[in-house]
Design an enzyme around this catalytic site. Structure first.
Site, short mmCIF file in Angstrom:
data_model
loop_
_atom_site.label_atom_id
_atom_site.label_comp_id
_atom_site.label_asym_id
_atom_site.label_seq_id
_atom_site.Cartn_x
_atom_site.Cartn_y
_atom_site.Cartn_z
N LYS A 207 0.28 -1.23 -0.06
CA LYS A 207 -0.34 -0.03 0.11
C LYS A 207 0.93 1.22 0.29
CE LYS A 207 -4.11 2.00 3.05
NZ LYS A 207 -4.75 1.84 4.07
N GLU A 213 10.98 -4.32 4.41
CA GLU A 213 10.52 -5.85 4.29
C GLU A 213 10.60 -6.30 3.43
OE1 GLU A 213 9.10 -4.58 6.88
OE2 GLU A 213 9.23 -6.25 7.97
N GLY A 268 -4.84 -3.05 4.82
CA GLY A 268 -4.04 -3.49 4.71
C GLY A 268 -4.78 -4.28 4.89
N ARG A 269 -5.18 -5.10 6.20
CA ARG A 269 -5.76 -6.59 7.10
C ARG A 269 -7.20 -6.62 6.18
NH1 ARG A 269 -4.60 -2.83 10.65
NH2 ARG A 269 -6.75 -2.51 11.84
N GLU A 354 -4.87 -7.84 14.92
CA GLU A 354 -4.75 -6.47 14.96
C GLU A 354 -5.71 -5.12 15.05
OE1 GLU A 354 -0.83 -5.27 12.07
OE2 GLU A 354 -2.09 -5.22 10.71
N HIS A 385 -5.13 -34.00 16.93
CA HIS A 385 -4.32 -34.82 17.71
C HIS A 385 -2.75 -34.32 17.86
CE1 HIS A 385 -5.62 -38.87 15.84
NE2 HIS A 385 -5.95 -37.92 15.02
N LYS A 505 7.83 -0.43 12.27
CA LYS A 505 8.16 0.11 11.62
C LYS A 505 9.52 0.49 11.28
CE LYS A 505 4.96 -1.09 8.16
NZ LYS A 505 3.60 -0.80 7.33
#
Ligand code: G6Q
Length: 541
Positions: A207, A213, A268-269, A354, A385, A505
């Site tokens: 965005k 990163e 973003g999410r 978030e 399990h 960040k």
């Protein structure tokens, strides 16, 4: 400053109701109410929700619905859908619902109808996807694209990763999709190691187009690509961008003709159905991507218009508030009984945590109740399990969401009946357990009885759908988006900012020069951080 929700009469009523509700057992609630298993259900948009195995009575539900009313949930839903700037700390509208609005709808932000732009981007994505899928889009050397690598992180990664996995059954299998997110060089090296640059398309998905990163991975990808293709002109054929930042995209060398935009009113999410879903569009093609959007839209309409007592996101949102803020439950387990949904819990972790990992109200007051829960989970039956043991017999209360489909996309022998038997059996066992008397009746020696006793009364929702389709996935994601919204409204917190992420960040970029400096840097952190940096430098990298 507005009063805390916990000071409202509707909250206090639930608090005093809790005293008796805590002692109720699902065994007794079911025994005394033959209609419970069919009455405490709701169905919409192809999702059947059985919430009868929750520690609630009709009175609890009435009080929870009253809490929703007292929180002005109706008004807040209207505010979100109509584009009011409800993300107050960033002064932004919250309009992921506009991403799936039908053509011809009008949703105004700052005096401008945003719907035509949304559809223009979808059309551009769809046209681009057609060219890549058909082989008409050629790489620099004239070869068609075989590999698509999405470079992004957080909201620019988790949605496409989850959706591409969830809808793999419907995908163009000739295209090979990879997702590169971690700044760890290992992620880069392992992602590209067996790929041919001449057949590889990178989607740089960010965005802001400034995320450390993503930009580091994008730069390494460009160098890797140019090492083989040699010519800078090849970048235009092998790199496209998804961003709101045209200036940075151009600086990177990507032609803005190959940039797919979105807007600051999409978090973003909440963006997997925007251009951020380009990798999903490439896998599915435009028609199936739009079917996914239709699923989102149908859930939006349901959330906005269904009465609260029949409203899936409202019911599930309120139930999670009941456990989190009143019972003190810390987590929610999401347990999809479908292998294609294996990344769904990871996706929900970002969406929920978030959004609602906040400790002050919109007015800035510190809350005195639990807000966002820890969401986690694994696909069934694998979890059975491993960690289910703790849910059945541990000391923690962990409400569970089971998600299952009546029809398998891959019917093989008896597999699906076995899978589904496990969903039903787990929800049943969690609710009803096994009493000491029942264990004794099995002739278990006395000393072993406590170990083999299951207390039960462990709550769960069961979401039953017909089949995992693009539409179904869209409706499920929108369901959880609106559950998060409902929770956030009741807690009176800002679900749409992420200052913690922003902090990360900033902090990392302060330390980078200290690691890379040739001369010993003058470190001014705490003694622990200083020592760690020194040790890392001394190791010689
Ligand atoms: C999502 C968050 C965060 C964000 C990433 C990537 O809601 O804001 O996870 O998506 O930090 O940001 P960019 O898309 O700007 O690279």
């Amino acid at each position: 400053m507005a009063e805390l929700p916990s000071k409202r009469p509707a909250w206090a009523a639930l608090q005093s109701h809790l005293a008796s509700a805590k002692n109720l057992h699902l065994r007794d609630l079911f025994a005394g109410d033959p209609g419970r298993g069919t009455r405490m259900t709701a169905e919409a948009v192809g999702i059947y929700l059985d919430y009868s195995k929750n520690r609630v009575t009709d009175e609890t539900l009435k009080l929870l619905l009253a809490l929703a009313e007292a929180s002005d949930l109706k008004g807040r839903i209207h505010a979100m859908f109509s584009g009011e700037k409800i993300n107050i700390t960033e002064n932004r509208a919250v309009l992921h619902t506009a991403l799936r609005a039908p053509e011809g709808a009008t949703i105004t932000v700052d005096g401008k109808n945003v719907v035509p732009e949304v559809h223009a981007v979808l059309d551009a994505m769809s046209a681009f996807a057609d060219r890549v899928r058909s082989g008409a889009w050629k790489g620099f050397t004239g070869k068609p694209i075989k590999n698509v690598v999405n470079i992004g992180i957080g909201g620019s990664d988790l949605g496409p990763v989850m959706a591409n996995e969830a809808l793999r059954f419907y995908a163009k299998r000739e295209l090979n999709f990879r997702f590169l997110s971690n700044v760890d060089g290992t992620d880069f090296a392992e992602t590209v190691r067996d790929l041919d640059p001449a057949e590889t398309l990178f989607i740089v998905c960010s965005k802001t187009f400034t995320t450390q990163e993503t930009m580091t991975n994008a730069e390494s990808a460009r160098q890797w690509s140019l090492a083989t293709l040699k010519d800078k002109a090849s970048v235009a054929k092998h790199f496209v961008a998804v961003s709101t930042n045209a200036a940075e995209v151009t600086k990177f060398g990507i032609d803005t003709a190959n940039m797919f935009g979105f807007w600051d009113w999409v978090g973003g999410r909440y963006s997997m159905d925007s251009a951020v879903g380009l990798a999903t569009m490439l896998a599915l093609g435009g028609t199936q991507f739009r079917e996914m959007l239709a699923g989102f839209r149908a859930m939006d309409e349901h959330f906005r218009s269904a009465p609260f007592e029949k409203n899936l996101p409202v019911i599930m949102g309120l139930l999670s508030v009941w456990y989190g803020s009143f019972f003190g439950a810390e987590t929610v387990a999401v347990l999809p009984y479908d292998q294609y949904l294996k990344r769904f819990p990871a996706y929900l972790q970002q969406l929920t945590m978030e959004s609602n990992g906040k400790r002050v109200t919109l007015g800035g007051a510190e809350v005195d109740y639990q807000t966002g829960s820890v969401y986690w989970g694994e696909p069934g039956t694998n979890g059975q399990h491993s960690f289910y043991q703790l849910i059945h017999q541990g000391t923690k209360l962990i409400p569970c969401d089971f998600i299952a489909f009546c029809k398998s996309l891959n019917p093989v022998g008896r597999h699906h009946d076995l899978l589904m038997a496990n969903v039903f059996a787990q929800a049943e066992a969690l609710a009803f357990g096994k009493t000491a008397e029942q264990v004794k009746a099995d002739k278990v020696p006395d000393w072993l009885v406590p170990h083999k006793t299951f207390p039960g009364n462990r709550p769960s929702n069961v979401l039953l759908l017909e089949k995992l389709t693009p539409f179904a996935l869209g409706s499920l994601v929108a369901l959880y988006e609106h559950i998060v919204f409902t929770q956030g409204v009741v807690w009176d917190i800002g679900s749409f900012d992420q200052w913690g992420v922003e902090l990360g960040k900033v902090l990392a970029s302060r330390i980078v020069p200290e690691l890379e400096a040739a001369a010993e840097p003058d470190l001014k952190h705490d003694t622990s951080t200083n020592a760690l940096i020194k040790r890392y430098r001394a190791a010689g990298r």
